[in-house]
Design a protein around this motif. Sequence first.
Motif, PDB file in Angstrom:
ATOM      1  N   SER A  56       0.818  -1.219   0.000  1.00 22.22           N
ATOM      2  CA  SER A  56       0.000   0.000   0.000  1.00 22.22           C
ATOM      3  C   SER A  56       0.850   1.268   0.000  1.00 22.22           C
ATOM      4  O   SER A  56       0.335   2.362  -0.231  1.00 22.22           O
ATOM      5  CB  SER A  56      -0.963  -0.005   1.190  1.00 22.22           C
ATOM      6  OG  SER A  56      -0.238  -0.034   2.396  1.00 22.22           O
ATOM      7  N   LEU A  57       2.156   1.145   0.245  1.00 25.81           N
ATOM      8  CA  LEU A  57       3.053   2.305   0.221  1.00 25.81           C
ATOM      9  C   LEU A  57       3.638   2.561  -1.161  1.00 25.81           C
ATOM     10  O   LEU A  57       4.189   3.630  -1.413  1.00 25.81           O
ATOM     11  CB  LEU A  57       4.206   2.101   1.204  1.00 25.81           C
ATOM     12  CG  LEU A  57       3.830   1.981   2.669  1.00 25.81           C
ATOM     13  CD1 LEU A  57       5.062   1.717   3.509  1.00 25.81           C
ATOM     14  CD2 LEU A  57       3.099   3.214   3.148  1.00 25.81           C
ATOM     15  N   PHE A  58       3.538   1.583  -2.047  1.00 23.45           N
ATOM     16  CA  PHE A  58       4.116   1.737  -3.377  1.00 23.45           C
ATOM     17  C   PHE A  58       3.399   2.857  -4.125  1.00 23.45           C
ATOM     18  O   PHE A  58       2.192   3.021  -3.990  1.00 23.45           O
ATOM     19  CB  PHE A  58       4.010   0.455  -4.182  1.00 23.45           C
ATOM     20  CG  PHE A  58       4.782  -0.718  -3.630  1.00 23.45           C
ATOM     21  CD1 PHE A  58       5.744  -0.565  -2.651  1.00 23.45           C
ATOM     22  CD2 PHE A  58       4.540  -1.982  -4.104  1.00 23.45           C
ATOM     23  CE1 PHE A  58       6.441  -1.644  -2.150  1.00 23.45           C
ATOM     24  CE2 PHE A  58       5.228  -3.075  -3.607  1.00 23.45           C
ATOM     25  CZ  PHE A  58       6.191  -2.908  -2.640  1.00 23.45           C
ATOM     26  N   PRO A  59       4.135   3.579  -4.933  1.00 22.61           N
ATOM     27  CA  PRO A  59       3.483   4.624  -5.739  1.00 22.61           C
ATOM     28  C   PRO A  59       2.435   4.001  -6.666  1.00 22.61           C
ATOM     29  O   PRO A  59       2.625   2.903  -7.181  1.00 22.61           O
ATOM     30  CB  PRO A  59       4.635   5.222  -6.557  1.00 22.61           C
ATOM     31  CG  PRO A  59       5.884   4.788  -5.876  1.00 22.61           C
ATOM     32  CD  PRO A  59       5.569   3.523  -5.152  1.00 22.61           C
ATOM     33  N   LYS A  60       1.353   4.708  -6.849  1.00 18.55           N
ATOM     34  CA  LYS A  60       0.294   4.248  -7.749  1.00 18.55           C
ATOM     35  C   LYS A  60       0.738   4.469  -9.191  1.00 18.55           C
ATOM     36  O   LYS A  60       1.541   5.356  -9.482  1.00 18.55           O
ATOM     37  CB  LYS A  60      -1.015   5.011  -7.484  1.00 18.55           C
ATOM     38  CG  LYS A  60      -1.499   4.921  -6.045  1.00 18.55           C
ATOM     39  CD  LYS A  60      -1.962   3.515  -5.730  1.00 18.55           C
ATOM     40  CE  LYS A  60      -2.503   3.422  -4.327  1.00 18.55           C
ATOM     41  NZ  LYS A  60      -1.713   2.624  -3.449  1.00 18.55           N
ATOM     42  N   ASN A  63       0.533   7.973 -10.463  1.00 17.98           N
ATOM     43  CA  ASN A  63       1.618   8.851 -10.001  1.00 17.98           C
ATOM     44  C   ASN A  63       2.879   8.642 -10.841  1.00 17.98           C
ATOM     45  O   ASN A  63       3.568   9.608 -11.186  1.00 17.98           O
ATOM     46  CB  ASN A  63       1.951   8.594  -8.534  1.00 17.98           C
ATOM     47  CG  ASN A  63       0.818   8.932  -7.607  1.00 17.98           C
ATOM     48  OD1 ASN A  63      -0.264   9.322  -8.036  1.00 17.98           O
ATOM     49  ND2 ASN A  63       1.032   8.750  -6.328  1.00 17.98           N
ATOM     50  N   VAL A  72       9.373  10.296  -8.268  1.00 18.76           N
ATOM     51  CA  VAL A  72       8.501   9.966  -7.148  1.00 18.76           C
ATOM     52  C   VAL A  72       9.281  10.127  -5.854  1.00 18.76           C
ATOM     53  O   VAL A  72      10.392   9.612  -5.705  1.00 18.76           O
ATOM     54  CB  VAL A  72       7.965   8.513  -7.268  1.00 18.76           C
ATOM     55  CG1 VAL A  72       7.176   8.116  -6.038  1.00 18.76           C
ATOM     56  CG2 VAL A  72       7.101   8.369  -8.513  1.00 18.76           C
ATOM     57  N   LEU A  74      10.007   8.949  -2.657  1.00 21.17           N
ATOM     58  CA  LEU A  74       9.803   7.704  -1.906  1.00 21.17           C
ATOM     59  C   LEU A  74       9.713   7.940  -0.404  1.00 21.17           C
ATOM     60  O   LEU A  74       8.999   7.212   0.296  1.00 21.17           O
ATOM     61  CB  LEU A  74      10.898   6.700  -2.250  1.00 21.17           C
ATOM     62  CG  LEU A  74      10.923   6.262  -3.721  1.00 21.17           C
ATOM     63  CD1 LEU A  74      12.076   5.305  -3.985  1.00 21.17           C
ATOM     64  CD2 LEU A  74       9.600   5.631  -4.125  1.00 21.17           C
ATOM     65  N   LYS A  76       8.262  10.449   0.922  1.00 21.82           N
ATOM     66  CA  LYS A  76       6.874  10.873   1.099  1.00 21.82           C
ATOM     67  C   LYS A  76       5.946   9.645   1.115  1.00 21.82           C
ATOM     68  O   LYS A  76       4.997   9.590   1.886  1.00 21.82           O
ATOM     69  CB  LYS A  76       6.482  11.816  -0.039  1.00 21.82           C
ATOM     70  CG  LYS A  76       5.131  12.461   0.117  1.00 21.82           C
ATOM     71  CD  LYS A  76       4.903  13.457  -1.020  1.00 21.82           C
ATOM     72  CE  LYS A  76       3.510  14.036  -0.944  1.00 21.82           C
ATOM     73  NZ  LYS A  76       3.258  14.946  -2.080  1.00 21.82           N
ATOM     74  N   GLN A  77       6.267   8.671   0.285  1.00 20.05           N
ATOM     75  CA  GLN A  77       5.479   7.427   0.264  1.00 20.05           C
ATOM     76  C   GLN A  77       5.583   6.708   1.621  1.00 20.05           C
ATOM     77  O   GLN A  77       4.590   6.222   2.152  1.00 20.05           O
ATOM     78  CB  GLN A  77       5.950   6.498  -0.852  1.00 20.05           C
ATOM     79  CG  GLN A  77       5.652   6.974  -2.256  1.00 20.05           C
ATOM     80  CD  GLN A  77       4.173   7.108  -2.541  1.00 20.05           C
ATOM     81  OE1 GLN A  77       3.712   8.159  -2.960  1.00 20.05           O
ATOM     82  NE2 GLN A  77       3.418   6.066  -2.303  1.00 20.05           N
ATOM     83  N   LYS A  80       3.364   7.853   4.382  1.00 21.04           N
ATOM     84  CA  LYS A  80       1.955   7.444   4.312  1.00 21.04           C
ATOM     85  C   LYS A  80       1.665   6.218   5.174  1.00 21.04           C
ATOM     86  O   LYS A  80       0.519   5.812   5.325  1.00 21.04           O
ATOM     87  CB  LYS A  80       1.562   7.156   2.859  1.00 21.04           C
ATOM     88  CG  LYS A  80       1.538   8.398   1.995  1.00 21.04           C
ATOM     89  CD  LYS A  80       1.115   8.064   0.579  1.00 21.04           C
ATOM     90  CE  LYS A  80       1.087   9.313  -0.279  1.00 21.04           C
ATOM     91  NZ  LYS A  80       0.683   9.015  -1.651  1.00 21.04           N
ATOM     92  N   TYR A  81       2.696   5.626   5.744  1.00 25.53           N
ATOM     93  CA  TYR A  81       2.530   4.440   6.588  1.00 25.53           C
ATOM     94  C   TYR A  81       1.557   4.694   7.736  1.00 25.53           C
ATOM     95  O   TYR A  81       0.768   3.826   8.085  1.00 25.53           O
ATOM     96  CB  TYR A  81       3.896   3.996   7.114  1.00 25.53           C
ATOM     97  CG  TYR A  81       3.879   2.689   7.876  1.00 25.53           C
ATOM     98  CD1 TYR A  81       3.668   1.488   7.220  1.00 25.53           C
ATOM     99  CD2 TYR A  81       4.094   2.662   9.256  1.00 25.53           C
ATOM    100  CE1 TYR A  81       3.672   0.288   7.904  1.00 25.53           C
ATOM    101  CE2 TYR A  81       4.095   1.470   9.946  1.00 25.53           C
ATOM    102  CZ  TYR A  81       3.888   0.277   9.274  1.00 25.53           C
ATOM    103  OH  TYR A  81       3.882  -0.904   9.955  1.00 25.53           O
TER     104      TYR A  81
END
Length: 155
Positions: A56-60, A63, A72, A74, A76-77, A80-81
């Motif tokens: 769920s942390l991987f960039p979509k 994006n 990207v 990372l 920032k990703q 999101k945890y």
Amino acid sequence: MQVHEVMSRAIRSVSPDAKVMEVASIMCLYRIPGIPVVADDGELVGIIAEKDVLHSLFPKLENLMEEGMGNVDLDKQIAKYKDVLALSVSDLMTRNPITVSPDMHVLRAASVMVRHRFRRLPVAHEGMLVGMLSLGDLHKAIFHLNVATKKLAKD
């Protein structure tokens, strides 16, 4: 040798309504890579693994298309945890997991695990969780049967 002879019966499980925070805590504290998800009636409804949480942390894809792979952020990703921890297990779990039955031969169960590249599988009987089986459980039982007991017989 059958699965019920080597499976672990001491199983940690969570409900679909549990928060990912609870699951992540169990995974990190007890070094458990995956936890069965069980409904109130005991029915196995899914499994949640570390890969589900981290995925769920991987960039979509959107994006990546907009920003490009190299752009990207990372870090920032990873930030999101905290949002992921607030989700419910049902949001991330794998539904209808592959299982083995307690009366299955251990080598047949091992072939299921190897074919799907799983190290652990839930053991279910009529949809109800009854145990967990790991490649380590299988290997240890086969080792014991072929090596440890033969060594004792020689002594």
